[in-house]
Design an enzyme around this catalytic site. Sequence first.
Site, mmCIF file in Angstrom:
data_model
loop_
_atom_site.group_PDB
_atom_site.id
_atom_site.type_symbol
_atom_site.label_atom_id
_atom_site.label_comp_id
_atom_site.label_asym_id
_atom_site.label_seq_id
_atom_site.Cartn_x
_atom_site.Cartn_y
_atom_site.Cartn_z
ATOM 1 N N CYS A 75 16.810 25.937 63.522
ATOM 2 C CA CYS A 75 16.526 24.512 63.333
ATOM 3 C C CYS A 75 17.661 23.814 62.578
ATOM 4 O O CYS A 75 18.717 23.568 63.147
ATOM 5 C CB CYS A 75 15.163 24.351 62.661
ATOM 6 N N HIS B 276 11.414 27.930 65.001
ATOM 7 C CA HIS B 276 11.259 28.661 63.740
ATOM 8 C C HIS B 276 10.602 30.026 63.958
ATOM 9 O O HIS B 276 9.392 30.172 63.826
ATOM 10 C CB HIS B 276 10.384 27.843 62.770
ATOM 11 N N GLU C 242 10.657 32.474 62.026
ATOM 12 C CA GLU C 242 10.216 33.026 60.736
ATOM 13 C C GLU C 242 8.765 32.678 60.402
ATOM 14 O O GLU C 242 8.163 33.308 59.532
ATOM 15 C CB GLU C 242 11.155 32.571 59.610
#
EC number: 4.3.3.6
Length: 200
Positions: A88, A179, A181
């Site tokens: 991002c 994302h 994560e």
Amino acid sequence: MSEKVSIGILAVQGAFAEHQAMLDGLGADTFLIRQKKDLEEAVQNGRLQGIVLPGGESTVQGKLLRDLGMSDQLKELIEAGTPVLATCAGLILLAERVSNDDRAYLKTLPVSVKRNAYGRQLGSFVTDAEIAHIGTYRMNFIRAPYIDEILNPQVETLAIVDGNTVAVRYKNQLALSFHPEVSEDARVHAYFLNEIVQGV
């Protein structure tokens, strides 16, 4: 992962803790880069085998990198081949050009990106799409950019969503609009560790 690798995670702003948790879960040795001294010591000690540039606010991160005196060294390390995973805002930091902003930062990745590309209505959304070398993956987009132009034919497109490029690899650089994560799926991070960090 065949051996323990040491990954520095930029921790000046953004979602660095989630990246650290996922990489730790995969057996990596992680540490946070909060200031120039952290980066310099890691290089001197041979601890920097990879870098993560997390999501967050790219303009804030870019300003902090300059204010903290880390921009030039990070750029040199990446251009010299240090593996990097950027998500991002991290993608925006790497991009050679930002099509809707006159600011560009590290400029190591030969692509043009569009900041906040999905606008308010689709500011955050989740979708399933194919990532080359990984498979179908649930992608979380949060006020995300996308890549609107590839500037070097050596850039490999890894994923496209609604006609827009959202994941690429260029040599030692893996850059994503979404994302990984915040997912429970660790395959993107595993690909980074196994194929890029240990493959470079």
